[in-house]
Design a protein around this motif. Structure first.
Motif, PDB file in Angstrom:
ATOM      1  N   ASP A 175      14.825   4.463  11.782  1.00 35.66           N
ATOM      2  CA  ASP A 175      14.784   5.887  11.442  1.00 35.66           C
ATOM      3  C   ASP A 175      15.442   6.183  10.096  1.00 35.66           C
ATOM      4  O   ASP A 175      15.093   7.158   9.434  1.00 35.66           O
ATOM      5  N   SER A 176      16.396   5.347   9.705  1.00 42.90           N
ATOM      6  CA  SER A 176      17.089   5.600   8.446  1.00 42.90           C
ATOM      7  C   SER A 176      16.535   4.786   7.279  1.00 42.90           C
ATOM      8  O   SER A 176      17.050   4.879   6.168  1.00 42.90           O
ATOM      9  N   ASP A 177      15.486   4.000   7.516  1.00 42.09           N
ATOM     10  CA  ASP A 177      14.884   3.242   6.420  1.00 42.09           C
ATOM     11  C   ASP A 177      14.097   4.177   5.509  1.00 42.09           C
ATOM     12  O   ASP A 177      13.506   5.167   5.961  1.00 42.09           O
ATOM     13  N   VAL A 178      14.094   3.863   4.221  1.00 42.34           N
ATOM     14  CA  VAL A 178      13.425   4.669   3.205  1.00 42.34           C
ATOM     15  C   VAL A 178      12.260   3.857   2.642  1.00 42.34           C
ATOM     16  O   VAL A 178      12.435   2.697   2.266  1.00 42.34           O
ATOM     17  N   LYS A 179      11.087   4.465   2.593  1.00 43.91           N
ATOM     18  CA  LYS A 179       9.935   3.797   1.971  1.00 43.91           C
ATOM     19  C   LYS A 179      10.012   4.038   0.471  1.00 43.91           C
ATOM     20  O   LYS A 179       9.961   5.175   0.002  1.00 43.91           O
ATOM     21  N   LEU A 180      10.141   2.930  -0.285  1.00 41.84           N
ATOM     22  CA  LEU A 180      10.225   3.029  -1.739  1.00 41.84           C
ATOM     23  C   LEU A 180       8.861   3.213  -2.383  1.00 41.84           C
ATOM     24  O   LEU A 180       8.745   3.803  -3.446  1.00 41.84           O
ATOM     25  N   GLY A 181       7.836   2.646  -1.769  1.00 40.25           N
ATOM     26  CA  GLY A 181       6.491   2.686  -2.332  1.00 40.25           C
ATOM     27  C   GLY A 181       5.662   1.577  -1.731  1.00 40.25           C
ATOM     28  O   GLY A 181       5.985   1.043  -0.661  1.00 40.25           O
ATOM     29  N   GLU A 182       4.606   1.213  -2.444  1.00 38.10           N
ATOM     30  CA  GLU A 182       3.723   0.145  -1.999  1.00 38.10           C
ATOM     31  C   GLU A 182       3.355  -0.742  -3.173  1.00 38.10           C
ATOM     32  O   GLU A 182       3.257  -0.267  -4.306  1.00 38.10           O
ATOM     33  N   ILE A 183       3.142  -2.012  -2.864  1.00 39.38           N
ATOM     34  CA  ILE A 183       2.635  -2.974  -3.830  1.00 39.38           C
ATOM     35  C   ILE A 183       1.313  -3.476  -3.274  1.00 39.38           C
ATOM     36  O   ILE A 183       1.294  -4.111  -2.220  1.00 39.38           O
ATOM     37  N   ASP A 184       0.223  -3.179  -3.955  1.00 35.96           N
ATOM     38  CA  ASP A 184      -1.109  -3.590  -3.508  1.00 35.96           C
ATOM     39  C   ASP A 184      -1.353  -3.239  -2.041  1.00 35.96           C
ATOM     40  O   ASP A 184      -1.896  -4.036  -1.276  1.00 35.96           O
ATOM     41  N   GLY A 185      -0.908  -2.055  -1.628  1.00 33.84           N
ATOM     42  CA  GLY A 185      -1.116  -1.601  -0.263  1.00 33.84           C
ATOM     43  C   GLY A 185      -0.085  -2.090   0.734  1.00 33.84           C
ATOM     44  O   GLY A 185      -0.157  -1.759   1.912  1.00 33.84           O
ATOM     45  N   VAL A 186       0.892  -2.865   0.279  1.00 38.05           N
ATOM     46  CA  VAL A 186       1.948  -3.391   1.155  1.00 38.05           C
ATOM     47  C   VAL A 186       3.177  -2.490   1.012  1.00 38.05           C
ATOM     48  O   VAL A 186       3.746  -2.388  -0.077  1.00 38.05           O
ATOM     49  N   PRO A 187       3.599  -1.836   2.105  1.00 36.98           N
ATOM     50  CA  PRO A 187       4.760  -0.952   2.013  1.00 36.98           C
ATOM     51  C   PRO A 187       6.066  -1.718   1.786  1.00 36.98           C
ATOM     52  O   PRO A 187       6.230  -2.842   2.266  1.00 36.98           O
ATOM     53  N   VAL A 188       6.966  -1.069   1.044  1.00 37.11           N
ATOM     54  CA  VAL A 188       8.278  -1.641   0.736  1.00 37.11           C
ATOM     55  C   VAL A 188       9.336  -0.648   1.194  1.00 37.11           C
ATOM     56  O   VAL A 188       9.336   0.509   0.764  1.00 37.11           O
ATOM     57  N   TYR A 189      10.234  -1.120   2.072  1.00 33.96           N
ATOM     58  CA  TYR A 189      11.291  -0.281   2.648  1.00 33.96           C
ATOM     59  C   TYR A 189      12.666  -0.804   2.260  1.00 33.96           C
ATOM     60  O   TYR A 189      12.831  -1.984   1.928  1.00 33.96           O
ATOM     61  N   ILE A 190      13.647   0.076   2.383  1.00 32.57           N
ATOM     62  CA  ILE A 190      15.048  -0.267   2.149  1.00 32.57           C
ATOM     63  C   ILE A 190      15.880   0.606   3.091  1.00 32.57           C
ATOM     64  O   ILE A 190      15.465   1.717   3.443  1.00 32.57           O
ATOM     65  N   SER A 191      17.032   0.116   3.508  1.00 26.67           N
ATOM     66  CA  SER A 191      17.886   0.927   4.377  1.00 26.67           C
ATOM     67  C   SER A 191      18.435   2.118   3.585  1.00 26.67           C
ATOM     68  O   SER A 191      18.558   2.060   2.357  1.00 26.67           O
ATOM     69  N   ALA A 192      18.750   3.185   4.289  1.00 31.52           N
ATOM     70  CA  ALA A 192      19.260   4.392   3.630  1.00 31.52           C
ATOM     71  C   ALA A 192      20.540   4.112   2.851  1.00 31.52           C
ATOM     72  O   ALA A 192      20.719   4.612   1.745  1.00 31.52           O
TER      73      ALA A 192
END
Length: 130
Positions: free
Chosen positions: A61-78
């Protein structure tokens, strides 16, 4: 070298990838079509970007989606996002072994996150975009 973004063209992307990372992503997707990245916060694998099959990793719930690379989502913890929010993350590849549970393990190349501090103008555009 960029990712994909739904913000204005003046808003910088929070995560981008070098060509070598895009090539390794494409290679991994031949075996695992649906993958995601989670920027590790330390522990066993340091702070490596970890690559997982979508079904094998639960986004918190606290992970942040930074964006996508070639359709692959990239997340990071809050908490990591707070520390890195002034920095554009650049997904790259170097020789070596990936993290124990990461899909780059055993390919003799591993993902690595590099960083670039946003300019004052870029930070203003990010603030405006929300």
């Amino acid at each position: 070298m960029g990712g994909s973004s739904s913000t204005s063209p003046d808003t910088p992307e929070r995560v981008i990838a070098r060509d070598a990372a895009r090539a390794l992503i494409a290679e991994i997707r031949q075996d695992h079509p649906d993958i995601l990245f989670h920027q590790s916060g330390g522990c066993c694998d340091g702070s490596s970007p970890m690559c997982y099959p979508v079904d094998d990793f639960r986004i918190g719930d606290s992970d942040v989606k930074l964006g996508e690379i070639d359709g692959v989502p990239v997340y990071i913890s809050a908490s990591q996002f707070e520390a890195w929010k002034h920095t554009q993350l650049i997904l790259d590849v170097v020789p070596g072994r990936g993290g124990m549970f990461s899909l780059d393990n055993g390919r003799e190349r591993r993902f690595l996150t590099r960083g670039r501090v946003f300019t004052v103008q870029e930070l203003a555009a990010l603030d405006e975009a929300g």
